[in-house]
Design an enzyme around this catalytic site. Structure first.
Site, PDB file in Angstrom:
ATOM      1  N   ASP A   1       0.702  -1.509   0.288  1.00  0.00           N
ATOM      2  CA  ASP A   1       0.147  -0.170   0.041  1.00  0.00           C
ATOM      3  C   ASP A   1       0.885   1.171   0.197  1.00  0.00           C
ATOM      4  O   ASP A   1       2.326   1.233   0.922  1.00  0.00           O
ATOM      5  CB  ASP A   1      -0.549  -0.067   1.729  1.00  0.00           C
ATOM      6  CG  ASP A   1      -1.825   1.156   1.312  1.00  0.00           C
ATOM      7  OD1 ASP A   1      -2.192   2.194   0.041  1.00  0.00           O
ATOM      8  OD2 ASP A   1      -1.456   1.827   2.932  1.00  0.00           O
TER       9      ASP A   1
ATOM     10  N   ASP B   1      -7.228  -0.944   3.789  1.00  0.00           N
ATOM     11  CA  ASP B   1      -6.380  -2.124   3.649  1.00  0.00           C
ATOM     12  C   ASP B   1      -7.019  -3.218   4.287  1.00  0.00           C
ATOM     13  O   ASP B   1      -6.721  -5.099   3.675  1.00  0.00           O
ATOM     14  CB  ASP B   1      -5.416  -1.984   4.085  1.00  0.00           C
ATOM     15  CG  ASP B   1      -4.623  -1.291   2.967  1.00  0.00           C
ATOM     16  OD1 ASP B   1      -4.799  -1.246   1.489  1.00  0.00           O
ATOM     17  OD2 ASP B   1      -3.609  -0.005   3.067  1.00  0.00           O
TER      18      ASP B   1
ATOM     19  N   ASP C   1      -1.430  -0.486   6.094  1.00  0.00           N
ATOM     20  CA  ASP C   1      -1.852   0.033   6.968  1.00  0.00           C
ATOM     21  C   ASP C   1      -3.674   0.576   6.725  1.00  0.00           C
ATOM     22  O   ASP C   1      -4.158   0.760   8.329  1.00  0.00           O
ATOM     23  CB  ASP C   1      -1.238   1.638   7.358  1.00  0.00           C
ATOM     24  CG  ASP C   1      -1.840   2.209   7.063  1.00  0.00           C
ATOM     25  OD1 ASP C   1      -1.966   2.524   5.780  1.00  0.00           O
ATOM     26  OD2 ASP C   1      -1.195   3.615   7.194  1.00  0.00           O
TER      27      ASP C   1
END
Lengths: 53, 731
Positions: B438, B626, B622
């Site tokens: 991410d 996600d 995080d």
């Protein structure tokens, strides 16, 4: 009479005492903070403090 | 800051009308002095008990409620150089503490039994080749039985219980053959002893229990250590919300005590602690932790906001959502339910080995008995040989093969800053071939960094950094490490939503918004230069500087990504952010595959598509967005700054500002899996040698004891090699 008949059980009883002592100290929470105990042994503060277990 | 706070949520009632509170202690600077902490707290009026646990850094305080408030306790500690953070009571930790105690007691009993029986057994073995009388041998065997039977009844419980549970669930774990082996060894020994036979296997049973309990205890101890550190970190983050009471006054309460329908005040510069609807106020919010977008969103009354978003400009009043409302979070929960199902199908290495192992061994034992019978042996002799096959193959080495490596590898991960959440994470981490990262908060630092640090006079930067260190505003964290160390600014005052002001060397200094520092002109120029950055103004005397703070890649992100690629992993970026910033980050890291503007459903779809292609995906993320992908991926990691929901779905959490733990986790897991396989093969090799001997009826208790302890030691020593993995990683 064979001496082993009481010597061996006697030795076992001694070992059992040590085992019981360990179990007592475990139940008493003496292994919960091993690092703290190393410091605490040098401290005098616990002499006048109650609630110490 | 005199502010009303409500800590009732953390306080437990102790017997005798006392209040009890557990605090996580964090040292500021020097190491914590146990004596100083306890003395300071005991000196408070009303405190009857204060004890610091130096291993877990927790302080337990009991006091008489009417004499003292929680705040007084919290305030007493900074004076002696540490800070205290209340912890929520009774968690899974207490249950594990009880279990660890129980396992240690079992271990002690098994150890006592194994040592004493071995003493008697060695005498018998020595006597068998010299001149022991049958009466003495019987006496020693009965004594051994007298020790072994009660000891096994007590110390064998962890295995028996889990074996019964797994049989009920119609699955096969290693505990089933272990229990069968131990019970048969004991049963046969009793029968043999009653028949005045030469051999009894009491020592084998006791030794097996001792070795296996060692493995099990170490495994639990490692998990407890990780969990205790994780719980302390959670307490240090101290998530507090400003709840408005009936009179409209804000009271600080822990987030866990917030109920649906409560109204919460969010001041500028604070993270929104709850999910809810804005009732009043207007602000720009940064939803990096929610959706991964770095572009700010303007919210006003009626807008939906999420836990973790950072409010920049104005104060907001938020009404907390009730469960079941149509929110982003409800969508994510639905995706999560589906994703978690997929992962539960994973079968651990040890269980796969157990499934193969038990039928093979039990059939071999049966065949042995039949062959001996056919060859004309008595039923008694055939059974003794068959049971000795079961004893010698009792999966001591096999049962230690995986957990021993796991314990050592978890320790290595712990030292590299990775805290494991899931016990089987190491095996799954080792299998990954694709890494999805991410961007916001994972590749980049959550705090952001000063983009124009090089263009500013070093003196001004250092002064600004000194002043920033006194501020609680999240943007102030961008200055971390830029100022001189240890030089504090006395008398700094923070005006919430504005900035900090103080006198440095007699010159008035201000750090904060452009208006607060009267630097509107400079701010407008900076805004034109970089419309997306957050601005922090600094005024020192008549001098004005405007800093541009923006998301920055983690310092070691490029090398970590290179390391992952070198390890043969396919690295990709999957972000909820807009295309431009994602492309910028991907280019900086040299990654060709990236995708921007991903919704939570898009992320999970991508992960599932890759896994359908037969890939194993490691998801690192995080944000709240996600969480479903973290749960769906074969393995997952979260930084410690991640949203609570992401952290709870991740297999492991990594600490610090660096990305290196991600690469270290994969490398350690791979070398651990390699050692696990090696150990399993060692166990197979051992059986390949031992089983023919047992089938031939050549296994005496002496041979069994040597072979079993030898193979267990070999496997354990091999597992210790997992310790050296992190050194190899650093080199």
């Amino acid at each position: 009479m064979n001496v082993l008949v009481f010597m061996v059980p006697l030795a076992l009883a001694l070992g059992l005492t040590a085992l019981l002592a360990f179990l007592w100290s475990l139940r008493n929470g003496q292994y919960e903070d091993v690092e703290g105990s190393a410091v605490r042994i040098l401290s005098n503060e616990d002499i006048d403090v109650h609630g110490h277990s | 800051m005199a502010q009303a706070a409500d800590f009732r949520h953390f306080v437990r009632l102790h017997e005798g009308g006392l209040c009890e509170l557990e605090l996580a202690i964090e040292a500021m600077g020097r190491a914590v002095s146990l004596e100083a902490v306890e003395r300071a707290v005991r000196a408070l009026p009303g405190v009857v008990f204060a004890r610091l646990n130096l291993s877990s850094l927790r302080l337990t305080v009991r006091w008489r409620e009417q004499d003292l408030s929680v705040e007084a306790i919290l305030d007493a500690l900074p004076e002696i150089g540490c800070s205290a953070h209340p912890m929520a009571g009774e968690g899974p930790e207490d249950e594990e503490a009880r279990q660890a105690k129980w396992l240690l007691a079992c271990l002690a009993v098994a150890g006592f039994a194994a040592m004493n029986i071995m003493l008697l057994s060695v005498s018998v073995w020595a006597g068998n080749v010299t001149d022991i009388t049958p009466e003495t041998r019987d006496f020693f065997h009965w004594l051994s039985g007298l020790i072994a039977l009660p000891a096994a009844a007590y110390a064998g419980q962890p295995f028996f219980r889990s074996a019964i549970a797994s049989l009920r669930a119609r699955s096969m774990t290693m505990d089933v053959p272990i229990s069968v082996g131990i019970l048969l060894a004991l049963g046969m020994s009793v029968v043999e002893t009653a028949g005045h036979a030469e051999h009894a296997y009491f020592d084998s049973a006791a030794m097996l229990l001792f070795f296996l309990l060692c493995g099990r205890y170490l495994d639990l101890a490692m998990r407890r250590r990780t969990r205790s550190v994780a719980a302390n970190l959670a307490a240090l983050r101290a998530e507090v919300a400003q709840r408005l009471d009936e009179a409209g006054e804000p009271v600080a309460v822990p987030v866990a005590a917030i109920r649906p329908g409560d109204r919460v005040l969010v001041k500028p510069g604070e993270r929104i602690p709850v999910d809810g609807i804005v009732l009043s106020g207007r602000s720009e919010i940064d939803e990096g932790l929610v959706t991964g977008e770095t572009q700010r969103r303007v919210v006003g009354p009626g807008a939906e906001v999420h836990c973790g978003a950072l409010s920049h400009e104005g104060a907001l009043t938020v009404r907390v959502n009730a469960a079941g409302e149509q929110t982003l979070l409800a969508d994510i929960e639905r995706l999560l339910d589906k994703a978690t199902l997929g992962r539960s199908r994973y079968v651990r290495l040890a269980d796969r080995a157990a499934r193969l192992y038990s039928p093979v061994v039990h059939v071999t034992a049966l065949a042995t008995a039949l062959v001996w019978l056919a060859a004309g042996a008595s039923l008694h002799d055939a059974l003794v040989v068959a049971i000795s096959v079961l004893i010698i193959t009792c999966p001591c080495a096999l049962a230690l093969a995986v957990p021993a490596v796991q314990v050592v590898a978890a320790g290595a991960l712990f030292r590299s800053g990775v805290l494991l959440n899931a016990p089987d994470a190491i095996e799954r981490l080792a299998e990954v071939d694709t890494v999805i990262l991410d961007k916001t908060g994972t590749l980049t630092l959550p705090a952001g960094a000063v983009a124009n640090a090089g263009e500013v006079e070093p003196e001004m930067l250092a002064l600004a950094a000194r002043l920033a260190s006194t501020s609680h505003h999240p943007l102030a964290a961008a200055f971390t490490g830029m100022g001189p160390k240890g030089e504090l600014v006395p008398g700094a005052r923070e005006t919430t939503g504005q900035g900090v002001s103080a006198e440095i060397d007699g010159v008035p200094a201000r750090l904060g918004t452009a208006e607060f520092c009267s630097a509107e002109v400079e701010a407008a120029a900076a805004r034109r230069l970089d419309p997306q950055a957050s601005l922090i103004a600094f005024a020192y005397g008549d001098r004005r500087v405007v800093f541009r703070v923006r998301q920055a890649l983690r310092e070691d992100a490029p090398e970590t990504v290179a390391r992952l690629a070198e390890a043969g992993l396919d690295v990709r970026v999957l972000s909820g952010d807009l295309e431009a910033p994602v492309q910028q980050a991907a280019d900086a890291l040299g990654l060709a595959r990236w995708q921007a503007s991903c919704k939570p459903a898009g992320k999970i779809a991508e992960v599932e598509a890759l896994q359908r292609e037969g890939r194993s995906v490691l998801m690192v993320g995080d944000g709240i967005n996600d969480a479903p992908a973290l749960a769906a991926a074969r393995a997952s990691l979260s930084p410690i700054s991640a949203s609570a929901i992401a952290q709870s779905k991740a297999d492991a959490v990594f600490l610090g500002d660096k990305l290196a733990p991600v690469a270290a986790a994969v490398e350690i897991a791979r070398s651990a899996r390699h050692l696990m396989m090696q150990n399993l093969w060692l166990a197979v090799l051992y059986n390949a040698i031992a089983v023919p001997l047992a089938v031939a009826g050549l296994v005496t208790p002496l041979v069994a004891a040597t072979a079993m302890s030898g193979s267990s030691m070999l496997v354990t020593l091999n597992a210790l090699r997992a310790r050296s993995a992190p050194n190899k990683v650093r080199a």
